[in-house]
Design an enzyme around this catalytic site. Structure first.
Site, PDB file in Angstrom:
ATOM      1  N   ASN A  70      65.100  22.826  46.018  1.00 42.41           N
ATOM      2  CA  ASN A  70      63.887  22.719  46.833  1.00 42.41           C
ATOM      3  C   ASN A  70      64.016  21.452  47.687  1.00 42.41           C
ATOM      4  O   ASN A  70      64.338  20.397  47.138  1.00 42.41           O
ATOM      5  CB  ASN A  70      62.655  22.613  45.909  1.00 42.41           C
ATOM      6  CG  ASN A  70      61.349  22.890  46.642  1.00 42.41           C
ATOM      7  OD1 ASN A  70      61.139  22.416  47.752  1.00 42.41           O
ATOM      8  ND2 ASN A  70      60.471  23.650  46.001  1.00 42.41           N
ATOM      9  N   PRO A  71      63.780  21.546  48.977  1.00 42.37           N
ATOM     10  CA  PRO A  71      63.895  20.323  49.784  1.00 42.37           C
ATOM     11  C   PRO A  71      62.785  19.322  49.496  1.00 42.37           C
ATOM     12  O   PRO A  71      62.903  18.159  49.880  1.00 42.37           O
ATOM     13  CB  PRO A  71      63.809  20.829  51.230  1.00 42.37           C
ATOM     14  CG  PRO A  71      63.234  22.190  51.158  1.00 42.37           C
ATOM     15  CD  PRO A  71      63.484  22.731  49.788  1.00 42.37           C
ATOM     16  N   HIS A  91      55.067  39.163  41.042  1.00 44.58           N
ATOM     17  CA  HIS A  91      53.772  39.271  41.724  1.00 44.58           C
ATOM     18  C   HIS A  91      53.635  40.569  42.509  1.00 44.58           C
ATOM     19  O   HIS A  91      52.842  40.650  43.446  1.00 44.58           O
ATOM     20  CB  HIS A  91      53.549  38.044  42.634  1.00 44.58           C
ATOM     21  CG  HIS A  91      53.309  36.771  41.870  1.00 44.58           C
ATOM     22  ND1 HIS A  91      53.386  35.519  42.432  1.00 44.58           N
ATOM     23  CD2 HIS A  91      52.976  36.561  40.562  1.00 44.58           C
ATOM     24  CE1 HIS A  91      53.121  34.597  41.510  1.00 44.58           C
ATOM     25  NE2 HIS A  91      52.887  35.202  40.369  1.00 44.58           N
ATOM     26  N   CYS A 104      43.836  57.652  48.953  1.00 47.34           N
ATOM     27  CA  CYS A 104      44.857  58.017  47.966  1.00 47.34           C
ATOM     28  C   CYS A 104      45.150  59.509  48.093  1.00 47.34           C
ATOM     29  O   CYS A 104      44.215  60.319  48.100  1.00 47.34           O
ATOM     30  CB  CYS A 104      44.337  57.698  46.566  1.00 47.34           C
ATOM     31  SG  CYS A 104      45.398  58.311  45.248  1.00 47.34           S
ATOM     32  N   TYR A 132      46.887  42.286  54.813  1.00 46.07           N
ATOM     33  CA  TYR A 132      48.150  42.703  54.203  1.00 46.07           C
ATOM     34  C   TYR A 132      48.995  43.530  55.166  1.00 46.07           C
ATOM     35  O   TYR A 132      50.221  43.468  55.128  1.00 46.07           O
ATOM     36  CB  TYR A 132      47.907  43.424  52.866  1.00 46.07           C
ATOM     37  CG  TYR A 132      47.662  42.412  51.772  1.00 46.07           C
ATOM     38  CD1 TYR A 132      48.727  41.780  51.149  1.00 46.07           C
ATOM     39  CD2 TYR A 132      46.379  42.031  51.414  1.00 46.07           C
ATOM     40  CE1 TYR A 132      48.523  40.816  50.173  1.00 46.07           C
ATOM     41  CE2 TYR A 132      46.158  41.061  50.450  1.00 46.07           C
ATOM     42  CZ  TYR A 132      47.234  40.458  49.837  1.00 46.07           C
ATOM     43  OH  TYR A 132      47.029  39.477  48.895  1.00 46.07           O
ATOM     44  N   SER A 161      56.829  26.037  44.446  1.00 48.02           N
ATOM     45  CA  SER A 161      56.102  24.780  44.241  1.00 48.02           C
ATOM     46  C   SER A 161      55.842  24.512  42.762  1.00 48.02           C
ATOM     47  O   SER A 161      55.351  23.447  42.411  1.00 48.02           O
ATOM     48  CB  SER A 161      54.777  24.814  45.005  1.00 48.02           C
ATOM     49  OG  SER A 161      53.986  25.898  44.545  1.00 48.02           O
TER      50      SER A 161
END
Ligand code: OAD
Length: 238
Positions: free
Chosen positions: A200-201, A102, A134, A50, A176
């Site tokens: 969307n292509p 998300h 934390c 990440y 998608s």
């Protein structure tokens, strides 16, 4: 309302997930990187992955698709922008109200039950090795993204369902349409008789059902949508 997926950030240089050759899930196993179980078994690996994605996002800029969506928010009396993207590029382009379905890659949260810490992530280069402690309770932090098997943030889910029940036009852009519950929003709109436009292509499972398909990159199609709204409307007599 507009539902965005990673294709919206593709022209900024942020990889999508499932595009052949370039998609992240073509190269990495999501089960080893994007699940609570993966984080529990190897927090340093997950954290480093990440941090790499954070670094990538720091190095790129919003593209014309993000700017067009920000402009759309200003032009229309009401727009709900739901994004599956975690890169913060909508906000950097000027969108004031973004529903992050998300989560957000640039924010840290504490996974410890009952702690509730949430704060801006540090510089990727300073925190490259593993989760920092934390500041409230010392447990290793995690990125504020939704992992496989985790619930969508309740407020995002509520806003998305409310918006789809109350919208008069639904755009599905650069996704998608494979990942639920996000993909179900367009289905809900179709079931309610709301016109659905896909940008969307490439074809997706939504394509055959969509009312209009703009088979073009978001960075071309969305500015054209905004431009068309700016044209004076020629009203019929009466
Ligand atoms: P996908 O990688 O599944 O799909 C990306 C879509 O973007 C594809 O349909 C491409 O054809 C399209 N695309 C590529 N370039 C484009 C461009 N320039 N303009 C418009 N479209 C373009 O990504 P998502 O649909 O966003 O979830 O994936 C959904 C979720 O799956 C992500 O949010 C992520 C992933 O696992 C989590 O991490 C929870």
């Amino acid at each position: 309302m507009v539902l965005c997926g990673s294709g919206v950030s593709a022209e900024s240089g942020v990889p999508t997930f499932r595009d052949a050759m370039t998609g992240l899930w073509e190269r990495y196993d999501p089960m080893q990187l994007a699940t609570p179980e993966a984080f529990a078994s190897d927090p340093a690996l997950v954290w480093q992955w990440y941090q790499w994605r954070r670094q990538l996002v720091h190095e790129v800029a919003p593209n014309p698709a993000h700017y067009a969506l920000a402009e759309l928010e200003r032009l229309l009396p009401r727009l709900t922008l739901i994004t599956q993207n975690v890169d913060g590029l909508h906000q950097r382009a000027g969108s004031a109200d973004v529903v992050e379905f998300h989560g957000n890659l640039l924010t840290d949260i504490c996974p410890a039950a009952g702690c509730g810490y949430r704060g801006a992530g540090g510089e990727p280069a300073d925190e490259a090795s593993g989760p920092p402690p934390c500041p409230q309770c010392g447990v290793g932090l995690r990125p504020a993204v939704v992992w496989f098997g985790e619930a969508i943030p309740g407020d995002a889910l509520d806003r998305a369902f409310a918006a789809v029940a109350d919208c008069d036009l639904f755009f599905s852009v650069g996704t998608s349409s494979l990942v639920y519950p996000a993909a179900g929003l367009a289905e809900q709109a179709l079931a309610a008789g709301v016109p659905v436009v896909e940008i969307n292509p490439n074809p997706t499972p939504l394509t055959p059902a969509a009312d209009h398909v703009i088979s073009a990159p978001a960075g071309t199609a969305l500015p054209a949508v905004v431009e068309s709204l700016r044209q004076p409307v020629h009203q019929q007599d009466g």
